[in-house]
Design an enzyme around this catalytic site. Structure first.
Site, PDB file in Angstrom:
ATOM      1  N   GLY A 154       0.830  -1.202   0.000  1.00 51.11           N
ATOM      2  CA  GLY A 154       0.000   0.000   0.000  1.00 51.11           C
ATOM      3  C   GLY A 154       0.862   1.249   0.000  1.00 51.11           C
TER       4      GLY A 154
ATOM      5  N   MET B  13      -6.431   4.258   9.402  1.00 52.35           N
ATOM      6  CA  MET B  13      -5.772   3.024   8.976  1.00 52.35           C
ATOM      7  C   MET B  13      -4.961   2.413  10.118  1.00 52.35           C
ATOM      8  SD  MET B  13      -4.570   3.322   5.012  1.00 52.35           S
ATOM      9  CE  MET B  13      -5.803   3.011   3.744  1.00 52.35           C
ATOM     10  N   GLY B  14      -4.810   1.103  10.061  1.00 53.90           N
ATOM     11  CA  GLY B  14      -4.051   0.384  11.080  1.00 53.90           C
ATOM     12  C   GLY B  14      -4.623  -1.000  11.249  1.00 53.90           C
TER      13      GLY B  14
ATOM     14  N   VAL C 198       2.378   3.110   7.254  1.00 57.19           N
ATOM     15  CA  VAL C 198       1.718   4.138   8.067  1.00 57.19           C
ATOM     16  C   VAL C 198       1.386   3.597   9.454  1.00 57.19           C
ATOM     17  CG1 VAL C 198       0.760   5.363   6.077  1.00 57.19           C
ATOM     18  CG2 VAL C 198      -0.596   3.553   7.163  1.00 57.19           C
ATOM     19  N   ASP C 199       1.399   2.265   9.598  1.00 60.63           N
ATOM     20  CA  ASP C 199       1.039   1.655  10.886  1.00 60.63           C
ATOM     21  C   ASP C 199       2.167   1.711  11.918  1.00 60.63           C
ATOM     22  OD1 ASP C 199      -1.252   0.991   9.543  1.00 60.63           O
ATOM     23  OD2 ASP C 199      -0.757  -1.120   9.286  1.00 60.63           O
TER      24      ASP C 199
ATOM     25  N   ASP D 261       6.043  -4.581   5.979  1.00 61.21           N
ATOM     26  CA  ASP D 261       6.535  -5.881   6.436  1.00 61.21           C
ATOM     27  C   ASP D 261       6.354  -6.955   5.361  1.00 61.21           C
ATOM     28  OD1 ASP D 261       3.740  -5.255   7.427  1.00 61.21           O
ATOM     29  OD2 ASP D 261       3.737  -7.408   7.737  1.00 61.21           O
TER      30      ASP D 261
END
Length: 409
Positions: free
Chosen positions: A14, A196-197, A152-153, A123
């Site tokens: 993403g 997001m997350g 972004v996480d 990851d």
């Protein structure tokens, strides 16, 4: 020093607010050190690598690479391709039946004359890079793979700060600063801000913190109804913290009665297990991507939370808004640019040493910036709900802290 002859760059997974900046930083650094080193960029991530589809980095591109710092996204394109998911690669026409995608990728790198591959991704991208690096080593291909960690996480072990996460939090805060004014449009308004997350609440918590900093700097006019209370974050829900729905509904109903609105920040991964169980009980299929992850946009946690709370707190209207795409497609902010530059510079240095790994501040080694060994890289690092700033925020907004929840990746 072992000078590389040809370098390849790809971005995958993403988006995050760092990809273009990282591409530009790598191109600029190689050009500063030795402009004779060839560079190509694979189009569309691992898809481009499998298909041999790439952009040449020309003299004009090198000259204007700094322009990339001003734009979000990835100009060379991304895709979600898992090289070890042979069935998916065949289905998508990326390899032929009977071919091993890892060998196809390795052979393409050799065919293109590449001796250094830079992967920029999260990851999944870097575990794919780790698998590819191991395959190359086992089969004596003599290629070096160097990863840069974007997500972004901010959920990659053992990396202290992933590229783009700071910007995503800042942009999510800016997004909600506009959306929150919708509470003027209707009495007893419930606004759910879905952040997001997947299995990590860091971005939700950090976005709420950045948003509250905007409130700290704002000027108010309570005499005419412009109050901080109506703009405030009234609840933050993350996957790592248990939620007592009934107790929270009671507390938030009191907020609604007093302020005439309720603003909730919720991680898209919060409550997913309950939602999935509900879907399966109804016989509904739970959609997943090539990596086996639940497609969260199809599960829609923000909508679920809105439906759970609306009646219990007496909301007349519920508005669910997602900041994810707005935040993740932004250009990097100054803090991220600085982090990206230092990581890209070290990545190039490692290329000259033929040192594989993922560049980041290693939490298991005193937060030193280094090439972290691929086998140590994994996703699913949870947000630490015992962090001082998070506890302070919960206290300030009047939200009781829930118990710790073990999240699965």
């Amino acid at each position: 020093m072992n000078k590389p002859k040809k370098v390849a760059i790809l971005t995958a997974g993403g988006l995050a607010p760092c990809l273009n900046s990282a591409i530009g930083s790598l191109i600029e650094r190689y050009t500063e050190i030795d402009p004779s080193i060839e560079i190509i960029c694979y189009r569309g991530g691992y898809k481009g690598l499998l298909l041999g589809d790439s952009y040449p980095v020309t003299a004009e591109v090198r000259k204007k690479a700094g322009v990339l710092q001003r734009f979000g996204g990835s100009v060379i394109g991304n895709s979600r391709v898992k090289l070890t998911n042979v069935k998916d690669c065949v289905k998508r026409g990326l390899v032929k039946e009977g071919e091993d995608p890892q060998k196809v990728a390795a052979d393409q790198l050799v065919k293109d004359g590449v001796d250094i591959l830079h992967t920029i991704g999260g990851d999944d991208t870097n575990t794919a890079a780790a698998d590819l690096a191991a395959f190359l080593a086992r089969n004596n291909y003599g290629l070096t793979v160097i990863g840069l960690p974007k997500t972004v996480d901010n959920d990659v072990f053992p990396i202290k700060q992933s590229l783009g996460a700071w910007t995503a939090a800042e942009q999510g805060a800016r997004y909600f600063m506009n959306v929150v004014a919708e509470n003027n449009a209707n009495p007893r308004m419930l606004i759910v801000h879905e952040v997001m997350g997947r299995n990590c609440g860091w971005l939700t918590a950090a976005t709420a913190q950045e948003y509250r900093k905007l409130l700290d700097r704002a000027e108010w006019l309570p005499e005419l109804g412009l109050t901080r209370e109506s703009y405030e974050v009234h609840a933050v829900f993350v996957p790592e913290m248990a939620i007592d729905l009934e107790a929270e509904a009671k507390r938030l109903r009191e907020v609604m009665d007093k302020v005439d609105c309720v603003n909730i920040f919720v991680s898209e991964g919060a409550g997913v297990e309950a939602i999935v169980a509900e879907m399966q009980a109804k016989g509904q299929e739970v959609p997943r991507d090539a990596f086996g992850h639940i497609k969260l946009d199809a599960v829609n946690p923000g909508k679920w939370f809105g439906e759970q709370f609306a009646q219990m707190i007496g909301a007349e209207k519920t508005l669910v808004q997602k900041s994810g795409y707005f935040a993740r497609a932004s250009a990097s902010n100054v803090d991220d640019m600085r982090l990206i530059k230092s990581c890209a510079d070290l990545a190039v240095e490692c290329a000259f040493r033929r040192e594989s790994g993922v560049i980041g501040h290693d939490e298991d080694n005193g937060n030193v910036l280094r090439a972290i060994e691929f086998p140590r890289i994994k996703g699913g690092k949870p947000f630490n709900i015992d962090t001082d700033w998070f506890n302070s925020m919960l206290s300030e907004i009047g939200q009781p802290k829930g118990g710790k929840v073990e999240v699965s990746h």
